[in-house]
Design an enzyme around this catalytic site. Structure first.
Site, short mmCIF file in Angstrom:
data_model
loop_
_atom_site.label_atom_id
_atom_site.label_comp_id
_atom_site.label_asym_id
_atom_site.label_seq_id
_atom_site.Cartn_x
_atom_site.Cartn_y
_atom_site.Cartn_z
N ASP A 9 0.85 -1.19 0.00
CA ASP A 9 0.00 0.00 0.00
C ASP A 9 0.89 1.24 0.00
O ASP A 9 1.71 1.41 0.90
CB ASP A 9 -0.87 -0.05 1.26
CG ASP A 9 -1.87 1.09 1.33
OD1 ASP A 9 -1.72 2.09 0.61
OD2 ASP A 9 -2.80 0.97 2.13
N ILE A 10 0.70 2.10 -0.95
CA ILE A 10 1.57 3.28 -1.06
C ILE A 10 1.40 4.22 0.14
O ILE A 10 2.34 4.94 0.49
CB ILE A 10 1.35 4.01 -2.41
CG1 ILE A 10 2.53 4.94 -2.68
CG2 ILE A 10 0.02 4.76 -2.45
CD1 ILE A 10 2.79 5.24 -4.11
N ASN A 23 -6.49 13.19 -10.26
CA ASN A 23 -7.14 13.69 -11.48
C ASN A 23 -6.98 15.20 -11.47
O ASN A 23 -6.55 15.79 -10.48
CB ASN A 23 -8.62 13.28 -11.54
CG ASN A 23 -9.41 13.83 -10.38
OD1 ASN A 23 -9.61 15.03 -10.27
ND2 ASN A 23 -9.86 12.96 -9.49
N GLY A 31 -9.29 4.73 -5.87
CA GLY A 31 -7.97 4.14 -6.01
C GLY A 31 -6.93 4.74 -5.08
O GLY A 31 -7.20 4.98 -3.90
N ASP A 33 -5.68 7.69 -5.05
CA ASP A 33 -6.10 9.05 -4.66
C ASP A 33 -7.00 8.99 -3.41
O ASP A 33 -6.79 9.71 -2.42
CB ASP A 33 -6.85 9.67 -5.84
CG ASP A 33 -6.92 11.18 -5.80
OD1 ASP A 33 -6.29 11.79 -4.92
OD2 ASP A 33 -7.62 11.75 -6.66
N SER A 121 -2.06 5.42 -13.84
CA SER A 121 -2.99 5.18 -14.97
C SER A 121 -3.42 3.73 -15.15
O SER A 121 -4.18 3.43 -16.07
CB SER A 121 -2.45 5.71 -16.32
OG SER A 121 -2.48 7.12 -16.35
N THR A 122 -2.94 2.80 -14.29
CA THR A 122 -3.25 1.37 -14.54
C THR A 122 -4.52 0.90 -13.84
O THR A 122 -4.87 -0.28 -13.95
CB THR A 122 -2.09 0.45 -14.09
OG1 THR A 122 -1.92 0.59 -12.67
CG2 THR A 122 -0.81 0.79 -14.80
N GLY A 123 -5.20 1.79 -13.12
CA GLY A 123 -6.46 1.41 -12.47
C GLY A 123 -7.63 1.97 -13.23
O GLY A 123 -7.94 1.53 -14.35
N TYR A 125 -7.92 4.56 -14.91
CA TYR A 125 -7.58 5.12 -16.23
C TYR A 125 -7.22 4.06 -17.28
O TYR A 125 -6.91 4.42 -18.43
CB TYR A 125 -6.49 6.17 -16.09
CG TYR A 125 -7.00 7.52 -15.54
CD1 TYR A 125 -8.35 7.73 -15.27
CD2 TYR A 125 -6.12 8.57 -15.32
CE1 TYR A 125 -8.81 8.94 -14.78
CE2 TYR A 125 -6.59 9.81 -14.83
CZ TYR A 125 -7.92 9.98 -14.56
OH TYR A 125 -8.38 11.19 -14.09
N1 AR6 Z 1 -1.32 1.56 -3.00
C1 AR6 Z 1 -0.69 1.21 -4.16
N2 AR6 Z 1 -1.32 0.99 -5.31
C2 AR6 Z 1 -2.66 1.12 -5.32
C3 AR6 Z 1 -3.41 1.48 -4.17
C4 AR6 Z 1 -2.68 1.71 -2.97
N3 AR6 Z 1 -3.28 2.04 -1.81
N4 AR6 Z 1 -4.73 1.54 -4.51
C5 AR6 Z 1 -4.81 1.22 -5.82
N5 AR6 Z 1 -3.57 0.94 -6.30
P1 AR6 Z 1 -5.78 4.22 -9.74
P2 AR6 Z 1 -5.36 5.77 -12.21
C6 AR6 Z 1 -3.16 0.59 -7.68
O1 AR6 Z 1 -7.16 3.86 -10.18
O2 AR6 Z 1 -5.58 4.58 -13.05
C7 AR6 Z 1 -8.83 8.21 -9.10
O3 AR6 Z 1 -10.21 8.30 -8.95
C8 AR6 Z 1 -4.22 0.11 -8.63
O4 AR6 Z 1 -4.41 -1.30 -8.47
O5 AR6 Z 1 -5.58 4.63 -8.33
O6 AR6 Z 1 -4.20 6.69 -12.52
C9 AR6 Z 1 -8.21 9.57 -9.42
O7 AR6 Z 1 -8.87 10.61 -8.74
C10 AR6 Z 1 -3.64 0.47 -9.98
O8 AR6 Z 1 -2.72 -0.54 -10.43
O9 AR6 Z 1 -5.18 5.43 -10.64
C11 AR6 Z 1 -8.39 9.64 -10.91
O10 AR6 Z 1 -9.71 10.05 -11.24
C12 AR6 Z 1 -2.82 1.73 -9.69
O11 AR6 Z 1 -2.70 1.80 -8.27
C13 AR6 Z 1 -8.20 8.21 -11.37
O12 AR6 Z 1 -8.54 7.41 -10.23
C14 AR6 Z 1 -3.44 3.02 -10.19
O13 AR6 Z 1 -4.85 2.97 -10.07
C15 AR6 Z 1 -6.77 7.91 -11.72
O14 AR6 Z 1 -6.71 6.61 -12.26
#
Ligand code: AR6
Length: 168
Positions: A9-10, A23, A31, A33, A121-123, A125
């Protein structure tokens, strides 16, 4: 610079700066954020509101980065960056690379030595993990920075293994 990998967990990383996959509104989301704002407490959102009231009135553009306090997180700063939404029709990889490069530029301004990145961007997005890992590793390796450790923090084993293969 050392590039390290952690599965976890970051928000639990004791580093100088944690990068948020934000965003452009800077007002939070799901996610990473959501987790950063939840665990970091209201000081982060307060700082983001100040950014929106000042230089970032139009929001933070995709590929750029800006820092705030890390609030209650075990880090000193959060560096917010906005990844591109993945598109099959258009190559946006330069914007994803820019997130890593710009975050490291902001880290240098802060004199942060250790920086933790999620897989931007891998969640939500939608970027395929393998392509995102290729872009992330190449961008970090190419960066001219004083940061001594870049830590990729991957949420699950599958993502960890993809990054491990890219670094090998
Ligand atoms: N620690 C580490 N990695 C994580 C965690 C965590 N606690 N939670 C999720 N991940 P995402 P995006 C991974 O969706 O794709 C938000 O609503 C997750 O499995 O967090 O850049 C923002 O406000 C994935 O592999 O970010 C934007 O609207 C990665 O982190 C949008 O999501 C990124 O997933 C950004 O989307």
């Amino acid at each position: 610079m050392n590039i390290t990998l952690v599965k976890g967990d970051i928000t639990a990383q004791p580093v100088d700066a944690v990068v948020n996959a934000a965003n452009s509104s800077l007002m939070g989301g799901g996610g990473v954020d959501g987790a950063i704002h939840r665990r970091g407490g209201p000081d982060i959102l307060r700082a983001c509101r100040e950014l929106r009231a000042g230089h970032y009135g139009g929001g933070l553009p995709t590929g750029q980065a800006v820092a705030t306090t890390a609030g209650l997180l075990p880090a000193r700063w959060v560096i917010h960056t906005v990844g591109p939404v993945h598109s099959a029709a258009e190559d946006r990889s330069h914007l994803l690379a820019s997130c890593y490069r710009e975050s490291l530029r902001v880290a240098d301004e802060l004199e942060a030595a250790t920086v933790a990145f999620p897989a931007i961007s891998t969640g939500i997005y939608g970027w395929p993990m393998d392509d995102a890992a290729r872009i992330a590793v190449a961008a970090v390796r190419a960066a001219e920075t004083s940061v001594t450790e870049v830590r990729f923090v991957l949420f699950d084993s599958a993502a960890y293994e993809v990054f491990e293969a890219r670094l090998g």
